[in-house]
Design an enzyme around this catalytic site. Structure first.
Site, short mmCIF file in Angstrom:
data_model
loop_
_atom_site.label_atom_id
_atom_site.label_comp_id
_atom_site.label_asym_id
_atom_site.label_seq_id
_atom_site.Cartn_x
_atom_site.Cartn_y
_atom_site.Cartn_z
N GLU A 124 0.83 -1.20 0.00
CA GLU A 124 0.00 0.00 0.00
C GLU A 124 0.87 1.26 0.00
OE1 GLU A 124 -4.12 -0.29 1.98
OE2 GLU A 124 -2.80 -1.41 3.34
N GLU A 172 -4.16 -9.66 2.79
CA GLU A 172 -5.02 -9.43 3.94
C GLU A 172 -6.20 -10.40 4.03
OE1 GLU A 172 -2.79 -5.57 3.58
OE2 GLU A 172 -3.56 -7.10 2.23
#
Length: 282
Positions: free
Chosen positions: A130, A150
């Protein structure tokens, strides 16, 4: 590397989880320094990096920043879940535990108009990926690995990665990467447009980033700031027409044309010489 410059307007923040060095004039190198944890970040590290990039954003002497990880294995493998789940009583982590700027002080940052270059020297996993999506330019070692895993842990990439990913590579490809959490190579990410340049080894990432930084600082820091703002308007606005209007009407654009650097650029062009830029006042 050169020592700490003495002409900062604002003092550098003290750091525990990252190293701040100044490898060239006007360049800040931020090195995440948790190699035994593969540069995974705990919650205090996010706030430290938030403070670092807040300082970079307001310090006129700094024009370009590079972020990398220490060691030869990882840029950043995301959240240090083991550390947090043993230190927090409720055994949970929420978005409210992060600074407003997001993972590593970068992933949700929207107020920095100076360039940030990622020198990815290994794994960029979860929040680490990210962070790279939030950087303006990405250099990656040939064996660098990217992933948003995730979903395999029952959580989501909540720090800005999903929204950037779909805008950068399109809906279906973003869904595949986010739904599967699969590992991607630097080569695949370059083909997707998420990596600018691949270098042979981990140790080559920062020098390659410095080479690009040296090209950037040849140009007006004022013009770079306004240019980045224009690119971000194009990314965030619903139409090209609106993005162009926002840039044309912005106070930053109007101020550009009365700054010393604008006048110097015109004079240097007329006199057929290289311009001598000053620190930005925008």
């Amino acid at each position: 590397m050169p020592g700490i410059p003495t002409n900062f307007e604002f003092s550098p923040p003290k750091t525990k989880f990252c190293l701040l060095t100044f490898p060239a004039l006007h360049v800040l190198l931020v090195t995440i320094n948790r190699p035994k944890k593969l540069n995974a970040l705990n919650l205090p590290a996010h706030f430290e990096l938030d403070e670092v990039f807040n300082w970079y954003n307001r310090e006129p002497e700094l024009w370009v920043s590079i972020i990398t990880g220490s060691g030869d294995k990882a840029f950043c493998v995301g959240q240090d879940l083991k550390d947090e789940l043993t230190s927090k009583k409720d055994q949970t982590i929420s978005i409210d535990d992060f600074p407003p700027s997001g993972f590593g002080g970068l992933s949700r940052r929207v107020d920095c108009f100076k360039p940030v270059i990622a020198a990815v020297n290994g794994f960029a996993i979860g929040g680490g990926m990210e962070m790279t999506l939030a950087c303006d330019i990405v250099i990656a070692a040939k064996d660098a690995i990217f992933s948003l895993p995730e979903v395999s842990r029952g959580i989501i990439a909540v720090n800005g990665g999903l929204s950037r990913l779909v805008r950068f590579i399109g809906y279906q490809r973003a869904c595949e990467l986010a739904f599967t959490g699969r590992i991607c190579s630097a080569k695949e990410f370059k083909e997707l447009g998420l990596v600018n340049q691949i270098v042979p080894f981990y140790k080559d990432a920062v020098p390659a980033a410095l080479k690009i930084a040296s090209e950037i600082i040849k140009n007006s820091p004022d013009a770079i700031k306004v240019t980045k703002r224009g690119i971000l308007y194009s990314l965030e606005s619903p139409s090209l027409t609106e993005a162009e209007r926002k840039l044309f009407d912005s106070e930053m654009t109007k101020k550009l044309f009365i700054q010393d650097n604008f006048k110097e650029g015109v004079r240097a062009f007329k006199e057929k010489r290289q311009p001598k830029w000053k620190n930005s006042k925008l």
